[in-house]
Scaffold this motif. Structure first.
Motif, PDB file in Angstrom:
ATOM      1  N   ARG A  39       0.806  -1.238   0.000  1.00  0.00           N
ATOM      2  CA  ARG A  39       0.000   0.000   0.000  1.00  0.00           C
ATOM      3  C   ARG A  39       0.833   1.279   0.000  1.00  0.00           C
ATOM      4  NH1 ARG A  39      -4.780  -1.259   4.463  1.00  0.00           N
ATOM      5  NH2 ARG A  39      -5.656  -3.086   3.418  1.00  0.00           N
ATOM      6  N   ARG A  40       2.123   1.165  -0.233  1.00  0.00           N
ATOM      7  CA  ARG A  40       3.037   2.326  -0.233  1.00  0.00           C
ATOM      8  C   ARG A  40       2.941   3.111   1.085  1.00  0.00           C
ATOM      9  NH1 ARG A  40       4.901   2.526  -5.512  1.00  0.00           N
ATOM     10  NH2 ARG A  40       3.412   2.357  -7.217  1.00  0.00           N
ATOM     11  N   THR A  41       2.798   2.447   2.200  1.00  0.00           N
ATOM     12  CA  THR A  41       2.661   3.124   3.485  1.00  0.00           C
ATOM     13  C   THR A  41       3.735   2.718   4.491  1.00  0.00           C
ATOM     14  OG1 THR A  41       1.109   1.423   4.228  1.00  0.00           O
ATOM     15  CG2 THR A  41       0.166   3.403   3.244  1.00  0.00           C
ATOM     16  N   VAL A  42       4.809   2.081   4.041  1.00  0.00           N
ATOM     17  CA  VAL A  42       5.859   1.626   4.961  1.00  0.00           C
ATOM     18  C   VAL A  42       6.811   2.788   5.240  1.00  0.00           C
ATOM     19  CG1 VAL A  42       7.615  -0.106   5.407  1.00  0.00           C
ATOM     20  CG2 VAL A  42       5.665  -0.673   3.951  1.00  0.00           C
ATOM     21  N   SER A  44      10.073   4.907   7.035  1.00  0.00           N
ATOM     22  CA  SER A  44      11.498   4.712   6.787  1.00  0.00           C
ATOM     23  C   SER A  44      12.156   3.753   7.765  1.00  0.00           C
ATOM     24  CB  SER A  44      12.216   6.062   6.816  1.00  0.00           C
ATOM     25  OG  SER A  44      11.979   6.729   8.041  1.00  0.00           O
ATOM     26  N   ARG A  45      11.850   3.831   9.056  1.00  0.00           N
ATOM     27  CA  ARG A  45      12.546   2.977  10.025  1.00  0.00           C
ATOM     28  C   ARG A  45      12.203   1.501   9.832  1.00  0.00           C
ATOM     29  NH1 ARG A  45      11.061   5.666  15.613  1.00  0.00           N
ATOM     30  NH2 ARG A  45       9.157   6.050  14.427  1.00  0.00           N
ATOM     31  N   THR A 333       7.662   0.860  -1.696  1.00  0.00           N
ATOM     32  CA  THR A 333       6.720   0.775  -0.582  1.00  0.00           C
ATOM     33  C   THR A 333       6.738   2.014   0.298  1.00  0.00           C
ATOM     34  OG1 THR A 333       8.311  -0.285   0.917  1.00  0.00           O
ATOM     35  CG2 THR A 333       7.064  -1.726  -0.561  1.00  0.00           C
ATOM     36  N   ASN A 334       7.713   2.908   0.105  1.00  0.00           N
ATOM     37  CA  ASN A 334       7.758   4.150   0.882  1.00  0.00           C
ATOM     38  C   ASN A 334       6.662   5.112   0.434  1.00  0.00           C
ATOM     39  OD1 ASN A 334      11.202   3.724   1.053  1.00  0.00           O
ATOM     40  ND2 ASN A 334      10.001   4.165   2.885  1.00  0.00           N
ATOM     41  N   PRO A 335       6.194   5.971   1.327  1.00  0.00           N
ATOM     42  CA  PRO A 335       5.153   6.933   0.937  1.00  0.00           C
ATOM     43  C   PRO A 335       5.607   7.949  -0.095  1.00  0.00           C
ATOM     44  CG  PRO A 335       5.273   6.711   3.334  1.00  0.00           C
ATOM     45  CD  PRO A 335       6.470   6.008   2.775  1.00  0.00           C
ATOM     46  N   ASP A 336       6.879   8.380  -0.059  1.00  0.00           N
ATOM     47  CA  ASP A 336       7.356   9.391  -0.994  1.00  0.00           C
ATOM     48  C   ASP A 336       8.869   9.278  -1.145  1.00  0.00           C
ATOM     49  OD1 ASP A 336       8.482  10.682   1.318  1.00  0.00           O
ATOM     50  OD2 ASP A 336       6.550  11.642   1.673  1.00  0.00           O
TER      51      ASP A 336
END
Length: 595
Positions: A39-42, A44-45, A333-336
């Motif tokens: 969902r591209r919501t993972v 950074s940590r 998968t990162n938000p941006d």
């Protein structure tokens, strides 16, 4: 091999924890976005821990210590290169790759260059690299399980394939992210605690007596009467006249009783031979490794080919990281873009911390388990060292912790490889639905399992190094030039991949043939990066200059999208009509899976 109940318990606990976390996370995985990009919501940590867990494979957990034991100072380029590759990834690739809105590496290729044919060609290389990388993970799993349990090596490969396949089929990227983040911290614990304990034993003067210091210029010695069973044909060398007992075939003839080796010539030992050495005997080493501690502590041998091989390894490791599909897919998968770059910074810290420990274990192994130098099976050093230094139950418990960490390494890396290749297969070769992702996972999982049975078990770090060379020679020029050079054309990218990948595959073929036919291959067949990477970049540049028709018409819009700051809002998902918008799916699960 005697059963180690502690090791069995540790491996079972790791398997159960992996299955539980995967099952729990898979319950909320319902859409294609869940399976492909979580969902591209993972954040950074968590993504950094997941990337580190995925990246710290068999080559890291077992292979780094094994290659340090065998090669010495030259081997330190492996942990350095494995880590430094993320610096280039952070500076040049991570943020633009996320801003592209792609789901897979072939999807990015089509977005940047507008060529469906090039996308299909990239798909073939992604699948090949993923399978080639996964084979040593399964071989390492077999080695680990066979080292602590009385089972054949193929059992470990089957167990890892089944467990990883279940998790990926159930929850895709969403489930694997949680599993891999957990497994990084488990691996760090499993490598750091035994290292601290063994270093305390070493500095306090404990462990078996008769150990020769690494500062001594002479070769290591057997600390006690030692029996070595040779499982594959090997060629060894000695530095002094060496007497031992042999039962089998050595130097082309039968041997049963006392034998003598001269330092003037190399000696062959055939599979199935048993060698017995008395305590204090200098250790024979396989012919391509430094025989004395003095040579082991100093880089190379002064030959120009050794220097070229070192630079070739640096090329492969520094640039190969940014071309590994299972590494790149995690940045989707990162938000941006900002979160993608921050993720890479965290990965550098996590990897740098981890690689301190296998390097130290490799140095201790040369003193306490030098018998591995006779057979060349140095990847077992991490598994055998605790019991060799700490006798009794305490050593078995330390070995069990290491074995559990090694098993987690195979599971996490295999999970990442399987989910990335299955995503490419499901979106490029199948319609792209969740059902297709699951079918692709089952198909992909069987390929490396079959190859693990067919191919010879080679040194894990060296086989991974060749995979890095292939990634550096194919996708690295495409990504760097595609992100930073607007004049790249799809014929140029295709030509560069053909030349770079072709050179690496040709080197791989010659290297395999040399192993079977027993002839000495040139140095660049094992480390072709110094030739293949520059050739790939040069070919891509020259052909792109000659084929202007292969550049997309809206190249300026594409470059703006890749490099514009995130607050401008130019980042968009690709294939919205096919998969929907990730943000729409994220609203249903807001608050979950975000840290």
């Amino acid at each position: 091999m005697q059963l180690n109940p502690w090791a069995l318990t540790g491996i079972v606990l790791v398997a159960l924890a992996t299955y539980y976390l995967g099952y729990r996370s898979s319950r909320s995985a319902t859409s294609t976005h869940d399976f492909l990009v979580a969902r591209r919501t993972v954040r950074s940590r968590r993504n950094a821990a997941a990337i580190s867990g995925e990246y710290l494979s068999a080559a890291s957990f077992l292979g780094v210590a094994g290659i340090v034991l065998k090669e010495g100072a030259d081997a330190t380029w492996y942990p350095i290169g494995f880590t430094a590759g993320y610096l280039a990834l952070m500076l040049f690739v991570a943020a633009p790759l996320r801003r592209s809105g792609a789901y897979t590496l072939p999807d990015f290729v089509e977005m940047r260059l507008g060529s469906l044919g090039l996308r299909r060609f990239a798909t073939a290389f992604v699948v090949f690299i993923g399978i080639l990388y996964m084979v040593p993970q399964l071989q390492g799993a077999g080695l680990t399980l066979a080292s602590v349990l009385p089972v054949p090596a193929w059992v470990g490969a089957v167990v890892v394939t089944v467990l990883v396949g279940i998790n990926v089929i159930a929850g895709g990227m969403r489930a694997i992210t949680v599993v891999q983040a957990f497994q990084y911290w488990l691996k760090l614990f499993a490598i750091s605690v035994p290292t601290f304990v063994l270093c305390m034993v070493f500095f306090s003067g404990g462990g078996p007596g008769g150990v020769r210091s690494l500062g001594s210029p002479a070769p290591p010695v057997f600390t006690q009467d030692t029996t070595v069973s040779v499982q594959t044909d090997v060629t060894v060398k000695v530095t002094t006249e060496t007497y031992f007992y042999a039962d089998g075939r050595i130097d082309g003839g039968p041997a049963r009783g006392v034998a003598r080796w001269s330092p003037l010539i190399p000696h062959t030992v055939e599979k199935g031979t048993t060698l017995k050495f008395a305590a204090g005997t200098p250790v024979p080493v396989i012919s391509d490794a430094p025989a004395t501690n003095d040579a082991w502590l100093h880089p190379a041998s002064g030959k120009i080919t050794d220097l070229l091989q070192t630079y070739s390894l640096i090329f492969a490791l520094f640039l190969g990281t940014m071309g590994l599909p299972h590494v790149l897919v995690r940045f989707y998968t990162n938000p941006d873009g900002k979160a993608a770059r921050r993720t890479t910074v965290h990965v550098l810290l996590l990897l740098g911390l981890f690689y301190l420990f296998p390097t130290m274990l490799g140095a201790l192994s040369r003193m306490y388990v030098p018998q591995l130098l006779v057979t060349g099976n140095t990847d077992a050093a991490v598994l055998m060292l605790p019991s060799a230094m700490v006798p009794g139950v305490a050593g078995q418990i330390l070995a069990a912790i290491v074995a559990a960490g090694a098993f987690a390494a195979f599971l996490s890396s295999s999970s990442g490889l399987l989910v990335s290749v299955a995503g490419v297969v499901s979106t490029d070769l199948l319609p792209g639905r969740v059902k297709d992702f699951r079918v692709g996972t089952a198909i992909v999982a069987l390929c490396p399992l079959g190859l693990a049975f067919l191919l010879r078990t080679e040194d894990i770090s060296l086989s991974i190094g060749l995979t890095f060379a292939l990634a550096a020679s194919t996708f690295s020029p495409l990504l760097l030039l595609g992100i930073w050079w607007r004049k790249l054309s799809w014929p140029g990218a295709l030509a560069g991949m053909l030349v770079g990948g072709g050179l690496v595959l040709a080197a791989l073929g010659v290297d395999i043939a040399a192993g079977y036919a027993s002839f000495e291959a040139p140095w660049y067949t094992s480390q072709p990066g110094l030739i293949s990477v520059p050739a790939a970049f040069l070919t891509t540049y020259v052909v792109s200059r000659l084929t202007r028709y292969g550049r997309p018409e809206l190249v300026n819009d594409i470059m703006l999208r890749l490099h514009a700051p995130d607050p401008l809002g130019l980042m968009r998902d690709r294939a919205v009509a096919r998969f929907g918008q990730a943000e729409d799916k994220a609203r249903a699960g807001r608050g979950r899976h975000r840290k």
